[in-house]
Scaffold this motif. Structure first.
Motif, PDB file in Angstrom:
ATOM      1  N   TRP A   1       9.717   1.349   2.956  1.00 40.53           N
ATOM      2  CA  TRP A   1       9.427  -0.061   2.359  1.00 40.53           C
ATOM      3  C   TRP A   1       8.576  -0.799   3.138  1.00 40.53           C
ATOM      4  O   TRP A   1       8.207  -2.226   2.782  1.00 40.53           O
ATOM      5  CB  TRP A   1      10.849  -0.686   2.520  1.00 40.53           C
ATOM      6  N   GLU A   2       7.937  -0.511   4.453  1.00 38.96           N
ATOM      7  CA  GLU A   2       6.818  -1.101   5.142  1.00 38.96           C
ATOM      8  C   GLU A   2       5.276  -1.024   4.590  1.00 38.96           C
ATOM      9  O   GLU A   2       4.614  -1.825   5.007  1.00 38.96           O
ATOM     10  CB  GLU A   2       7.146  -0.817   6.540  1.00 38.96           C
ATOM     11  N   ASP A   3       5.203  -0.052   3.578  1.00 40.02           N
ATOM     12  CA  ASP A   3       3.828  -0.002   3.121  1.00 40.02           C
ATOM     13  C   ASP A   3       3.754  -0.792   1.463  1.00 40.02           C
ATOM     14  O   ASP A   3       4.337  -0.327   0.767  1.00 40.02           O
ATOM     15  CB  ASP A   3       3.667   1.430   2.917  1.00 40.02           C
ATOM     16  N   ARG A   4       2.838  -1.796   1.769  1.00 37.96           N
ATOM     17  CA  ARG A   4       2.904  -2.750   0.544  1.00 37.96           C
ATOM     18  C   ARG A   4       1.428  -2.708   0.036  1.00 37.96           C
ATOM     19  O   ARG A   4       1.085  -3.839  -0.849  1.00 37.96           O
ATOM     20  CB  ARG A   4       3.486  -4.236   0.992  1.00 37.96           C
TER      21      ARG A   4
ATOM     22  N   GLY B   1       4.235   1.044  -3.841  1.00 37.90           N
ATOM     23  CA  GLY B   1       4.781   0.747  -2.359  1.00 37.90           C
ATOM     24  C   GLY B   1       5.747  -0.543  -2.727  1.00 37.90           C
ATOM     25  O   GLY B   1       6.910  -0.817  -2.059  1.00 37.90           O
ATOM     26  N   ASN B   2       5.203  -1.358  -3.533  1.00 34.27           N
ATOM     27  CA  ASN B   2       5.764  -2.767  -3.849  1.00 34.27           C
ATOM     28  C   ASN B   2       7.450  -2.595  -4.577  1.00 34.27           C
ATOM     29  O   ASN B   2       8.108  -3.236  -4.367  1.00 34.27           O
ATOM     30  CB  ASN B   2       5.142  -3.842  -4.395  1.00 34.27           C
TER      31      ASN B   2
ATOM     32  N   LEU C   1       9.937  -1.318  -2.308  1.00 38.57           N
ATOM     33  CA  LEU C   1      10.396  -2.370  -1.528  1.00 38.57           C
ATOM     34  C   LEU C   1      11.391  -2.866  -2.455  1.00 38.57           C
ATOM     35  O   LEU C   1      12.427  -3.352  -1.750  1.00 38.57           O
ATOM     36  CB  LEU C   1       9.075  -3.175  -0.897  1.00 38.57           C
TER      37      LEU C   1
ATOM     38  N   TRP D   1       6.606 -13.152   3.761  1.00 36.76           N
ATOM     39  CA  TRP D   1       6.757 -11.755   4.288  1.00 36.76           C
ATOM     40  C   TRP D   1       6.145 -11.775   5.590  1.00 36.76           C
ATOM     41  O   TRP D   1       5.090 -12.162   5.701  1.00 36.76           O
ATOM     42  CB  TRP D   1       6.199 -10.993   3.488  1.00 36.76           C
TER      43      TRP D   1
ATOM     44  N   ASP E   1       5.093  -9.224   8.348  1.00 38.26           N
ATOM     45  CA  ASP E   1       4.866  -7.633   8.650  1.00 38.26           C
ATOM     46  C   ASP E   1       5.701  -7.384  10.057  1.00 38.26           C
ATOM     47  O   ASP E   1       5.757  -6.100  10.113  1.00 38.26           O
ATOM     48  CB  ASP E   1       3.615  -7.196   8.483  1.00 38.26           C
TER      49      ASP E   1
ATOM     50  N   ARG F   1      -0.654  -4.016   4.569  1.00 37.25           N
ATOM     51  CA  ARG F   1      -0.756  -4.894   3.459  1.00 37.25           C
ATOM     52  C   ARG F   1      -2.516  -4.878   3.290  1.00 37.25           C
ATOM     53  O   ARG F   1      -3.083  -4.517   4.070  1.00 37.25           O
ATOM     54  CB  ARG F   1      -0.798  -6.297   4.100  1.00 37.25           C
TER      55      ARG F   1
ATOM     56  N   SER G   1      -1.859  -9.759  -3.489  1.00 31.80           N
ATOM     57  CA  SER G   1      -0.625  -9.424  -2.518  1.00 31.80           C
ATOM     58  C   SER G   1       0.583  -9.906  -2.882  1.00 31.80           C
ATOM     59  O   SER G   1       0.513 -11.284  -2.952  1.00 31.80           O
ATOM     60  CB  SER G   1      -1.363  -9.265  -1.037  1.00 31.80           C
TER      61      SER G   1
END
Length: 285
Positions: A106-109, A114-115, A118, A150, A152, A226, A285
């Protein structure tokens, strides 16, 4: 060197490197059964750094104490004290615990998938918090909900909420380092690294001595999870005079060779790669 304390104590080095598409990590444990340190280093941190470099054959550019925590291997047993350190290297150890985004997807957007990943976790954590005002007040800043931004660096908060809600386990597969509390340690390390790249030259410790501006941007994106706006990022780096040209070019790729740069040590005290006043993220983003 031995550790004399009320309970067993060991040292753990979290060695962070950059993989092809994610931060990679190796957990190195130094306990009573590990060979003693060299006496030539008077500082415990320097001794541990030398030991980790010897073990992994990776030069460590930066090392700092992370945090100290205790774990209980089995009910009724004496707790273990773990003193942890964060180390950064531009080289890769032969054995590691793999991609951090494998353990924290969930940390890779940086991509649509990836989104979407999340979003699935957010849906579940909102269901867990539904009807609980205290839970909702905690998940909102952690996951950037209800018009909050958000952040990070809140990796540890997000992990703790996901673990508390039963959505993720505490340990990672084959965890023989932290007695089952490895995810908390890795989340703390990633939080610390993401915070440090905002105001220090830590990201340069993950790169080779000579790099392109694109490689620097990609390193920042990999660590933060990000995407960044290319012109804004380059403008910030060059405006702050964080790097200078080496006079050589990267000819390893097809097309026009890219200029190679290296970090200017004189910029050590003025390195703000994620300055809040300049929008670095891409507009989508």
């Amino acid at each position: 060197m031995t550790f004399q304390s009320l309970c067993p104590t060991d040292l753990i080095t979290v060695l962070m490197t950059l993989g092809d598409d994610a931060p990679h990590v190796a957990l190195l444990r130094h306990d009573q059964n590990t060979p003693t340190f060299e006496e030539s280093h008077h500082s415990l941190q320097k001794r541990l750094c030398h030991w980790a470099e010897t073990l992994t054959h990776c030069p460590i550019g930066h090392m700092e104490q992370l945090y100290t925590f205790s774990s209980f291997p089995m009910q009724g047993q004496t707790p273990h004290i773990h003193i942890t350190y964060l180390a950064l290297s531009s080289s890769h150890p032969q054995s590691c615990h793999g991609s951090l985004y494998h353990h924290f997807p969930w940390e890779d957007r940086r991509s649509e998938s990836g989104n979407q990943n999340l979003a699935r976790f957010i849906t579940k954590i909102e269901q867990w918090a539904s009807g609980h005002e205290e839970r909702q007040s905690r998940i909102a800043p952690a996951f950037g909900l209800y018009e909050l931004p958000w952040d990070d660096t809140r990796v540890l908060e997000r992990y703790e909420l996901l673990w508390e809600s039963g959505l993720v386990p505490r340990s990672i597969p084959a965890d023989d380092v932290t007695d089952g509390d490895s995810r908390r340690l890795l989340a703390t390390a990633l939080s610390r690294l993401r915070a440090r790249i905002r105001y220090s030259p830590a990201v340069f410790e993950l790169l080779p001595k000579a790099f392109t501006l694109l490689q620097l941007q990609q390193a920042m994106e990999t660590v933060s999870g990000r995407l960044m706006h290319k012109p804004n990022f380059r403008r910030l780096v060059l405006h702050q005079k964080l790097v200078e040209e080496t006079g050589t070019y990267d000819r390893s790729t097809v097309g026009r060779p890219a200029r190679l740069y290296h970090f200017r040590p004189a910029a050590m005290a003025s390195c703000y790669l994620e300055a809040a006043f300049l929008p670095l993220e891409t507009p989508t983003s």
